[in-house]
Design a protein around this motif. Structure first.
Motif, short mmCIF file in Angstrom:
data_model
loop_
_atom_site.label_atom_id
_atom_site.label_comp_id
_atom_site.label_asym_id
_atom_site.label_seq_id
_atom_site.Cartn_x
_atom_site.Cartn_y
_atom_site.Cartn_z
N TYR A 98 0.84 -1.20 0.00
CA TYR A 98 0.00 0.00 0.00
C TYR A 98 0.87 1.25 0.00
N ASN A 99 1.90 1.27 0.85
CA ASN A 99 2.79 2.42 0.95
C ASN A 99 3.49 2.69 -0.38
N ASP A 100 3.89 1.63 -1.07
CA ASP A 100 4.53 1.77 -2.38
C ASP A 100 3.56 2.42 -3.37
N VAL A 101 2.32 1.95 -3.38
CA VAL A 101 1.31 2.52 -4.26
C VAL A 101 1.07 3.99 -3.92
N GLU A 102 0.94 4.28 -2.64
CA GLU A 102 0.69 5.66 -2.21
C GLU A 102 1.84 6.58 -2.65
N ASN A 103 3.07 6.11 -2.55
CA ASN A 103 4.22 6.90 -3.00
C ASN A 103 4.16 7.16 -4.50
N GLN A 104 3.80 6.14 -5.26
CA GLN A 104 3.68 6.32 -6.71
C GLN A 104 2.58 7.31 -7.04
N VAL A 105 1.45 7.20 -6.35
CA VAL A 105 0.32 8.11 -6.60
C VAL A 105 0.74 9.55 -6.29
N THR A 106 1.41 9.73 -5.18
CA THR A 106 1.87 11.08 -4.79
C THR A 106 2.78 11.67 -5.86
N GLN A 107 3.71 10.87 -6.35
CA GLN A 107 4.65 11.33 -7.37
C GLN A 107 3.92 11.68 -8.67
N ILE A 108 3.02 10.81 -9.10
CA ILE A 108 2.27 11.06 -10.34
C ILE A 108 1.36 12.28 -10.17
N ALA A 109 0.73 12.41 -9.03
CA ALA A 109 -0.15 13.57 -8.78
C ALA A 109 0.63 14.88 -8.86
N ARG A 110 1.83 14.88 -8.32
CA ARG A 110 2.66 16.09 -8.40
C ARG A 110 3.00 16.43 -9.85
N MET A 111 3.32 15.40 -10.62
CA MET A 111 3.66 15.64 -12.02
C MET A 111 2.44 16.12 -12.81
N LEU A 112 1.29 15.51 -12.55
CA LEU A 112 0.06 15.95 -13.22
C LEU A 112 -0.27 17.39 -12.83
N SER A 113 -0.04 17.72 -11.57
CA SER A 113 -0.28 19.08 -11.11
C SER A 113 0.60 20.08 -11.86
N GLY A 114 1.86 19.72 -12.04
CA GLY A 114 2.76 20.58 -12.80
C GLY A 114 2.32 20.74 -14.24
N LEU A 115 1.89 19.64 -14.84
CA LEU A 115 1.40 19.69 -16.22
C LEU A 115 0.14 20.55 -16.30
N ARG A 116 -0.73 20.40 -15.32
CA ARG A 116 -1.95 21.20 -15.28
C ARG A 116 -1.61 22.68 -15.20
N LYS A 117 -0.66 23.04 -14.36
CA LYS A 117 -0.26 24.45 -14.23
C LYS A 117 0.29 24.99 -15.54
N THR A 118 1.04 24.15 -16.25
CA THR A 118 1.57 24.57 -17.55
C THR A 118 0.44 24.96 -18.49
N TYR A 119 -0.58 24.10 -18.58
CA TYR A 119 -1.68 24.39 -19.51
C TYR A 119 -2.57 25.49 -19.02
N LEU A 120 -2.75 25.63 -17.70
CA LEU A 120 -3.53 26.74 -17.16
C LEU A 120 -2.88 28.08 -17.51
N GLY A 121 -1.56 28.09 -17.48
CA GLY A 121 -0.83 29.31 -17.81
C GLY A 121 -0.94 29.73 -19.28
N ARG A 122 -1.36 28.81 -20.11
CA ARG A 122 -1.46 29.10 -21.55
C ARG A 122 -2.88 29.43 -22.00
N ILE A 123 -3.82 29.28 -21.09
CA ILE A 123 -5.23 29.52 -21.48
C ILE A 123 -5.56 31.01 -21.32
#
Length: 123
Positions: A98-123
């Protein structure tokens, strides 16, 4: 295949999400047979949806459309986390898994958040 046509492959978040899908599939092999068409099916669909939405978003022309699909990927990512919590509660997986999965989710969520900010900045 032409990598230029499939720009999503270059995204680190896409690569991590693919590994995350594999992690979940391997974990589900430990689940009892009666979960094959219940919890496992839910996890499979949500997990595959993460990479599918990233890919579909990158295939869109408008920044607004790209952002829309990144949001879908976020939703699917969090859905899998909820389902893995249930798997832990039912003792289908260990706390360490479970902890391994949670760590992966946290990492992916941070990356998605960064990607989201990139596109928000372009709208």
């Amino acid at each position: 295949m032409d990598e230029g046509l499939f720009s999503c492959r270059k995204l680190v978040v896409y690569q991590h999400s693919r590994r995350y899908v594999k992690t979940l599939y391997l974990l589900m092999k430990k689940f009892p047979a009666e979960e094959k068409y219940a919890l496992c099916d839910q996890i499979r669909r949500a997990a595959v949806s993460i990479t599918s939405n990233i890919a579909e978003g990158m295939g869109r022309v408008s920044e607004k459309d790209k952002l829309h699909f990144i949001e879908f990927a976020f939703g699917s990512l969090y859905e899998t986390m909820s389902q893995i919590e249930i798997a832990l509660d039912l003792e289908y997986i260990t706390q360490e898994e479970y902890n391994d999965v949670e760590n992966q989710v946290t990492q992916i969520a941070r990356m998605l958040s960064g990607l989201r900010k990139t596109y928000l900045g372009r709208i």
